[in-house]
Design a protein around this motif. Structure first.
Motif, short mmCIF file in Angstrom:
data_model
loop_
_atom_site.label_atom_id
_atom_site.label_comp_id
_atom_site.label_asym_id
_atom_site.label_seq_id
_atom_site.Cartn_x
_atom_site.Cartn_y
_atom_site.Cartn_z
N ASP A 1 -61.42 96.60 -6.46
CA ASP A 1 -61.78 96.10 -5.14
C ASP A 1 -61.08 94.77 -4.86
O ASP A 1 -60.38 94.62 -3.85
CB ASP A 1 -63.31 95.96 -5.07
N ARG A 2 -61.25 93.81 -5.73
CA ARG A 2 -60.66 92.50 -5.52
C ARG A 2 -59.14 92.52 -5.67
O ARG A 2 -58.42 91.76 -5.01
CB ARG A 2 -61.29 91.49 -6.47
N ASP B 1 -59.21 89.68 4.94
CA ASP B 1 -60.44 90.44 5.15
C ASP B 1 -60.74 91.21 3.88
O ASP B 1 -60.08 92.21 3.58
CB ASP B 1 -60.28 91.40 6.34
N GLN B 2 -61.73 90.77 3.13
CA GLN B 2 -62.03 91.35 1.83
C GLN B 2 -62.53 92.79 1.91
O GLN B 2 -62.58 93.49 0.89
CB GLN B 2 -63.08 90.50 1.10
N ASP B 3 -62.89 93.27 3.10
CA ASP B 3 -63.34 94.65 3.26
C ASP B 3 -62.21 95.60 3.61
O ASP B 3 -62.44 96.79 3.82
CB ASP B 3 -64.40 94.72 4.36
N ASP C 1 -55.25 95.24 1.40
CA ASP C 1 -54.09 94.40 1.71
C ASP C 1 -53.02 95.28 2.35
O ASP C 1 -52.67 96.33 1.80
CB ASP C 1 -53.57 93.78 0.40
N ALA D 1 -57.85 93.96 -2.19
CA ALA D 1 -58.38 93.45 -0.92
C ALA D 1 -57.38 92.53 -0.21
O ALA D 1 -56.63 91.77 -0.83
CB ALA D 1 -59.68 92.69 -1.17
#
Length: 412
Positions: free
Chosen positions: A370-371, A378-380, A383, A374
């Protein structure tokens, strides 16, 4: 070298039974070097030959193994067949490009020393071992001739690699001229084992859905995240088997006629049944979440799966892996904002599952995909540099980032 020759002589002197089932511990020094999770025949995201099967044809399939060995044996599956499958002739060879094979590398495959053999419906078969030294990250071909109609074929839908078909018997062809049709699926082929001088159980199974299967990567380029992890291990001089047991569309909790048995149902076969495995990385849950809100094609009806049920399924996989002595690593679910899976409710579920994977301590380690994927803005959301275009699946650069997110020391 003397030890290797002794091992080969020992194994080749002992013929495997014609209907030998797959076994996690059979034979001295055998390790899984490549695998694919079998699926029921049917329609899928790309055209395939699974429903029609094969008759009077030769099928040549190209795969890339992950560890070296002094000999090989091939795992063939008819697990979803409704009738016995007869393989009239078969070979294995080093790939040369396309459907061609390298000169003098072609070897006949047998079972119980018979050149033609039959796999009962619902069964798998391991061929007799063949003395063919192979290197890590080397491509091999497995070629099968079916003189009689096979009926619908057990297969793996999203191979992201080419398989080739010819009319007639061409298992011994070194060239590619006869192979005039191609498919991006694998058929009947579920694994390749190699004979190793090491008995250590350090193989890694990557168990998941399309994010593991590699949807969105460049076809034929071996750029899926399992491929990238195998290359990373080899570059670090820590080569070990990396087995891709992802199925596109697969779910933890729900069976699908065309997107695979639920992960909890196939775990024993696809993970615990592979020889030489010591670690499994689980990356599952996005389809349980997404198919709770998005309308689905391909015999995948709407199902409402709460986060608690997804976590319970993860716990079941952890328990079963540990019972067999495997180290088990949890992968967080990557961002999906902008995809058809994304709603406020699905984002809440994803956050809840990821928080549990990171913070519960129930996994031996965490791969935080996830990280790693991302967007800084916007972490949701994925990239943009990693997005294949559908805001759900990474492209080649994203799959490299996923492989980089795996702590090599944490693999055990």
């Amino acid at each position: 070298m003397r030890l290797v020759r002794s091992l080969v002589a020992l194994v080749l002197a002992t013929t495997l039974a014609a209907q030998q089932p797959a076994s996690a511990e059979s034979g001295p020094g055998w390790k899984a070097a490549w695998s694919a999770a079998p699926q029921r025949p049917g329609v899928n995201f790309t055209p395939n030959w699974s429903e029609q099967g094969f008759a009077g044809q030769t099928l040549r399939q190209v795969v890339r193994i992950t560890v070296p060995g002094a000999a090989v044996r091939i795992r063939l599956t008819n697990v979803y067949g409704t009738a016995p499958l007869t393989v009239s002739a078969a070979t294995v060879a080093r790939a040369s490009g396309g459907a061609a094979v390298k000169t003098r590398s072609l070897r006949r495959l047998t079972s119980g020393r018979a050149a033609s053999f039959t796999i009962p419906a619902g069964s798998e078969l391991v061929t007799d071992p063949v003395a063919l030294p192979v290197s890590a990250l080397e491509r091999l071909t497995v070629t099968l001739h079916f003189a009689k109609p096979t009926g619908p074929a057990t297969y793996h839908a999203q191979a992201m690699a080419a398989s080739f078909r010819a009319e007639g018997n061409h298992v011994a062809d070194q060239g590619s001229a006869a192979f005039t049709a191609s498919s991006v699926s694998w058929y009947y082929l579920s694994g390749i084992d190699v004979l190793s001088t090491s008995r250590s159980r350090n193989g890694v199974v990557l168990f998941g859905d399309s994010l593991t299967d590699g949807y969105g990567s460049t076809p034929g380029a071996d750029n899926r995240y399992p491929d990238e992890l195998a290359e990373r291990l080899a570059a670090a001089r820590r080569p070990r088997a990396v087995l891709n047991q992802g199925i596109g569309g697969n779910r933890l909790t729900v069976d699908s006629a065309w997107l695979g048995d639920r992960a909890t149902a196939r775990f024993d076969r696809d993970v615990l049944g592979r020889p030489g495995v010591g670690t499994v990385i689980v990356l599952l849950g996005v389809n349980d979440i997404g198919m709770s809100v998005a309308r689905q094609p391909l015999a995948a009806p709407h199902t409402e799966v709460p986060a608690a049920e997804i976590i319970a399924a993860h716990r079941e996989l952890i328990r079963r892996a540990r019972a067999k002595g495997l180290r088990v690593i949890g992968g967080t679910i990557p961002p999906m904002k902008g995809s058809r899976y994304h709603t406020p409710l699905s984002e809440t579920k994803r956050d809840e599952v990821n928080a549990w994977i990171r913070g519960s301590g129930e996994y031996d380690a965490v791969a935080d995909f996830d990280r790693a994927l991302a967007s800084p803005a916007d972490q949701d959301q994925l990239d943009p540099a990693y997005d294949s275009g559908d805001h759900l699946h990474p492209g080649d650069a994203g799959y490299r980032a996923m492989a980089d997110a795996v702590d090599l020391a944490g693999l055990g």
